[in-house]
Motif scaffolding. Structure first.
Motif, mmCIF file in Angstrom:
data_model
loop_
_atom_site.group_PDB
_atom_site.id
_atom_site.type_symbol
_atom_site.label_atom_id
_atom_site.label_comp_id
_atom_site.label_asym_id
_atom_site.label_seq_id
_atom_site.Cartn_x
_atom_site.Cartn_y
_atom_site.Cartn_z
ATOM 1 N N ALA A 196 37.368 31.209 34.202
ATOM 2 C CA ALA A 196 36.934 31.493 35.689
ATOM 3 C C ALA A 196 36.469 30.040 36.195
ATOM 4 N N CYS A 197 36.836 29.049 35.679
ATOM 5 C CA CYS A 197 36.033 27.761 36.241
ATOM 6 C C CYS A 197 36.879 26.757 36.679
ATOM 7 N N ALA A 198 36.528 25.501 36.523
ATOM 8 C CA ALA A 198 37.193 24.188 37.131
ATOM 9 C C ALA A 198 36.428 23.137 36.601
ATOM 10 N N THR A 199 37.207 21.750 36.630
ATOM 11 C CA THR A 199 36.661 20.801 36.114
ATOM 12 C C THR A 199 36.124 19.855 37.503
ATOM 13 N N ARG A 200 36.152 20.692 38.580
ATOM 14 C CA ARG A 200 35.673 19.983 39.771
ATOM 15 C C ARG A 200 35.758 21.047 40.799
ATOM 16 N N HIS A 201 34.804 20.919 41.866
ATOM 17 C CA HIS A 201 34.736 21.710 42.928
ATOM 18 C C HIS A 201 35.723 21.483 43.887
ATOM 19 N N SER A 202 36.706 22.326 44.553
ATOM 20 C CA SER A 202 37.614 22.101 45.682
ATOM 21 C C SER A 202 36.873 21.862 46.918
ATOM 22 N N ALA A 203 37.973 21.287 47.896
ATOM 23 C CA ALA A 203 37.180 21.217 49.220
ATOM 24 C C ALA A 203 36.957 22.494 49.826
ATOM 25 N N GLN A 204 37.716 23.451 49.557
ATOM 26 C CA GLN A 204 37.491 24.943 50.083
ATOM 27 C C GLN A 204 36.166 25.163 49.580
ATOM 28 N N ASN A 205 35.931 25.225 48.291
ATOM 29 C CA ASN A 205 34.792 25.588 47.556
ATOM 30 C C ASN A 205 33.474 24.934 48.105
ATOM 31 N N ILE A 206 33.587 23.520 48.406
ATOM 32 C CA ILE A 206 32.584 22.937 48.776
ATOM 33 C C ILE A 206 32.169 23.416 50.097
ATOM 34 N N ALA A 207 33.418 23.760 51.114
ATOM 35 C CA ALA A 207 33.097 24.228 52.478
ATOM 36 C C ALA A 207 32.293 25.630 52.524
ATOM 37 N N PHE A 208 32.700 26.438 51.486
ATOM 38 C CA PHE A 208 32.010 27.713 51.628
ATOM 39 C C PHE A 208 30.487 27.608 51.005
ATOM 40 N N HIS A 209 30.191 26.416 50.343
ATOM 41 C CA HIS A 209 28.926 26.299 49.908
ATOM 42 C C HIS A 209 28.275 25.736 51.045
ATOM 43 N N GLU A 210 28.655 24.777 51.750
ATOM 44 C CA GLU A 210 28.443 24.113 52.885
ATOM 45 C C GLU A 210 27.878 25.014 53.869
ATOM 46 N N LEU A 211 28.644 26.204 53.974
ATOM 47 C CA LEU A 211 28.449 27.299 54.962
ATOM 48 C C LEU A 211 27.248 27.856 54.759
ATOM 49 N N GLY A 212 27.231 28.318 53.307
ATOM 50 C CA GLY A 212 25.826 28.872 52.782
ATOM 51 C C GLY A 212 24.499 28.340 53.142
ATOM 52 N N ARG A 213 24.707 26.896 52.792
ATOM 53 C CA ARG A 213 23.471 26.261 52.883
ATOM 54 C C ARG A 213 23.201 25.967 54.217
ATOM 55 N N GLN A 214 23.955 25.747 55.164
ATOM 56 C CA GLN A 214 23.700 26.149 56.691
ATOM 57 C C GLN A 214 23.471 27.101 57.107
ATOM 58 N N ALA A 215 23.746 28.266 56.542
ATOM 59 C CA ALA A 215 22.977 29.585 56.905
ATOM 60 C C ALA A 215 21.609 29.530 56.548
ATOM 61 N N VAL A 216 21.211 29.082 55.383
ATOM 62 C CA VAL A 216 20.000 28.993 54.887
ATOM 63 C C VAL A 216 19.025 28.175 55.758
ATOM 64 N N MET A 217 19.739 26.885 56.117
ATOM 65 C CA MET A 217 18.795 25.876 56.754
ATOM 66 C C MET A 217 18.878 26.400 58.247
ATOM 67 N N ALA A 218 19.638 27.439 58.677
ATOM 68 C CA ALA A 218 19.632 27.907 60.149
ATOM 69 C C ALA A 218 18.210 28.711 60.255
ATOM 70 N N ASP A 219 17.838 29.257 59.404
ATOM 71 C CA ASP A 219 16.749 30.196 59.335
ATOM 72 C C ASP A 219 15.362 29.496 59.684
ATOM 73 N N PRO A 220 14.882 29.609 60.729
ATOM 74 C CA PRO A 220 13.519 29.049 61.167
ATOM 75 C C PRO A 220 12.758 29.168 59.837
ATOM 76 N N ASP A 221 12.607 30.395 59.305
ATOM 77 C CA ASP A 221 11.540 30.387 58.325
ATOM 78 C C ASP A 221 11.760 29.554 56.714
ATOM 79 N N TRP A 222 13.048 28.957 56.993
ATOM 80 C CA TRP A 222 13.302 27.854 55.998
ATOM 81 C C TRP A 222 12.470 26.635 56.180
ATOM 82 N N ASP A 223 12.201 26.225 57.310
ATOM 83 C CA ASP A 223 11.504 25.166 57.956
ATOM 84 C C ASP A 223 11.546 24.027 57.000
ATOM 85 N N HIS A 224 12.907 23.361 57.008
ATOM 86 C CA HIS A 224 13.011 22.185 56.084
ATOM 87 C C HIS A 224 12.568 22.240 54.461
ATOM 88 N N GLY A 225 12.836 23.607 54.071
ATOM 89 C CA GLY A 225 12.489 23.939 52.711
ATOM 90 C C GLY A 225 10.917 23.906 52.430
#
Lengths: 404, 404
Positions: A196-225
């Motif tokens: 269940a893997c791939a030799t590269r991450h697709s554009a859609q998968n990058i998009a979902f990951h970016e969504l997740g990262r933006q959700a984390v970064m949108a939390d004020p408690d994240w505070d730039h890590g």
């Protein structure tokens, strides 16, 4: 398999290889420490030192050290592949595949599973202390890649005195690591089970990951890590990221079968924003339980590593070139309803392996369980994994630790 | 079509039907106000009064009032179907379908498009003033449903003095409204063009909506929906919700074609959390531009309305029962790569319509553009929509306003 009392990861012990226990259940993880003399050379150009890798082992290494199997974990997995988890108290995450009577039986193989570099279960990552500052690394931790994870694992395998792995096995991000093992160390892997893997991450998968990262970064408690030194954690953002990811782990059909439009403990809608539907309640639970065991910055780093993964990209765009001349035997497994790593990605890998004259078998398993199928008890998958390892073991002339 | 100077929605005017302009471009929306004597009876049991509906019209009503077409907008759409948007300055959201020389030509039809109840572009919604408190409604606004949206539209159509609509046309949430129009007012709809929609929201779609709502609610600026009186707005949470939704509007293939793994303004990775990949930059833009034109609470209410939508559920589980005896002509359109409202959902609708002996044509359009295809210039779709309306117009004996 008996359960352990849940323990926090602070119970990590540093144990020399010769002292390590061979029980199936470890009271805590083993830790291999690498000092300033053994830096991890990262793709981003940084030499990371010191660093440590937390790992679990199951079974015993045989006399000729030919029965070692490395299991690589997925994005939110860890080294607790076949023992009760010290934080959640849940069974090991791959007990369908690893355990007595299972394809990876500790009575036969010496099974190693390590927390990836960048992780948060004992291996050095963004939640670790930066020795240069005495503070939590946070975003000062260097970006890591899948090849970096594998490089760290190779140092662990060296540390354990093992030259060649009988097999590397992994699903999802673990499958990416398995593939990278053969690309980086072709002579050190006899058999490769990439699921269940791939030799590269697709554009859609990058998009979902970016969504997740933006959700984390949108939390004020994240505070730039920088939350690590403040005793807070961006729970809300990470829970949202987990919910998004969790949807991609299931299929439309699986969600329909599990939940459909069924209401939660009621027959009529409440006309509110309560979790009226079972699927809402399920997602909320997935989000809130995840944040208790996972570090938000680690989530950013590991998703980033997957996004950067592109074997062909590292070989002038020619995937087959990465596998030229390899002797590793491959078994590639995909699941029909997996839309995160669809069969087409596995097929492209198989074509490249064929073009490299590699020995490869390919199984596309019919299931409606989606990407998650690789973690579930799907008999056809378990049988195929077992048959592949059995056959590779014969070809290797593998002997069990007791000579059986 | 000439553009208008962008205007804020505060420029909304209340205009009696007989005063309304028939130009294609309106300087601002028309507003129909309903007082305490004309409450909107909501499914949740609340009588909403007073309330108002903001709308745009294009073209002229003919002498026998037989050429009125209601266009229903999707989740984040509004009444500005074929004129420059007063907030964003962008062209109307469906100028591929509505406009001179297009299937819905204002020289032939009297086209009405209203902002749904619960929306945030002039119709009463959670961002409106609650007359009972003098404060913004926020979460005190009652939950609305797709049938409620249609009930409000029917009151608008009454207000405009129109008995029967020649056609109701909509895609996505607009398609749900179009279907509900025939279910609720079978004698008032001659033709129904339902595009990229379904008769109920699937578990996966509810899951994505719940994810979006949780993203909004995770933003501290949301503050249990009470931001309206404080001059703040949960921009970060709403942007994350929009990013999640946006991924579902495209297909894996469309994302691959548009972006693939291409880097943004660079060839090598930055080894950072910058938007290295074009798809990341695109998603961030989608998120940040959306929050400038949309109210977060409205987003919660409208996604909830879609989740509750289930025509069969309102008819003892028998979809065909909802359409029994109807005379409306249907054209159902789906797109092969739409995974939000897959063809299978449209096919189920068509089967139910067939079982009800309804007149229905079904077009599954081959495209890799995903759900968004209904908003794009997909010639086959535009041609089919045009042919359906042409044929229905002949059956209706439709005359243009000038008798042509």
């Amino acid at each position: 398999m008996t359960g352990l009392t849940p323990k926090s990861t602070s119970a990590l012990r540093t144990v020399a290889p010769e002292e390590r226990s061979h029980e199936v259940d470890h009271p805590s993880s083993l830790v291999a420490q690498f000092g300033a003399d053994k830096p991890l050379k990262l793709d981003c150009g940084v030499d990371l030192a010191p660093f440590q890798i937390a790992y679990q082992t199951y079974g015993e290494l045989n006399a000729d050290k030919s029965n070692a199997v490395l299991v690589c974990h997925a994005l939110t997995g860890d080294q607790h592949v076949a023992n009760r988890h010290p934080v959640t108290g849940k069974p090991g995450w791959w007990e369908t595949l690893v355990g007595q009577g299972r394809p990876l039986d500790p009575s036969r193989y010496f099974i190693i599973c390590s927390n990836v570099i960048g992780g948060c279960m004992g291996s050095t990552g963004p939640a670790s202390m930066n020795p240069a500052t005495g503070k939590v690394w946070g975003l000062d931790f260097p970006i890591i890649t899948i090849p970096d994870m594998v490089r760290a694992q190779a140092m662990l395998i060296d540390h354990l005195g093992i030259d060649t792995l009988f097999a590397v096995v992994g699903g999802s991000m673990g499958g990416m690591q398995a593939l990278q093992w053969t690309v980086a160390y072709p002579a050190r892997v006899f058999a490769n089970l990439a699921i269940a893997c791939a030799t590269r991450h697709s554009a859609q998968n990058i998009a979902f990951h970016e969504l997740g990262r933006q959700a984390v970064m949108a939390d004020p408690d994240w505070d730039h890590g920088r939350y690590g030194d403040k005793g807070v954690h961006p729970h809300r953002g990470l829970a949202v990221a987990r919910m998004a990811a969790h949807i991609t782990y299931l299929s439309d059909a699986a969600l329909h079968r599990k939940f459909g439009r069924r209401m939660q403990d009621r027959e009529l809608p409440t006309f509110s924003f309560d979790a009226d539907f079972q699927v809402e309640s399920y997602l909320r639970y997935q989000g809130s339980s995840f944040v208790e065991r996972f570090d938000a910055n680690s989530y950013l780093y590991l998703t980033r590593a997957m996004d950067y993964f592109d074997i062909a990209g590292d070989h002038d765009g020619v995937l087959a070139a990465a596998f030229r001349g390899i002797k590793t035997r491959f078994c590639v497994v995909s699941f029909t309803s997996d839309w995160l790593f669809p069969t087409s990605e596995s097929r492209a890998l198989v074509h490249a392996l064929n073009a490299s004259s590699a020995r490869v078998s390919f199984a596309e398993i019919e299931t409606d369980k989606g990407h998650d199928a690789f973690l579930l008890d799907v008999p056809e998958f378990i049988d195929i994994a077992g048959a592949f390892l059995e056959s590779a073991g014969k070809a290797r002339g593998l002997k069990a630790p007791n000579g059986g």
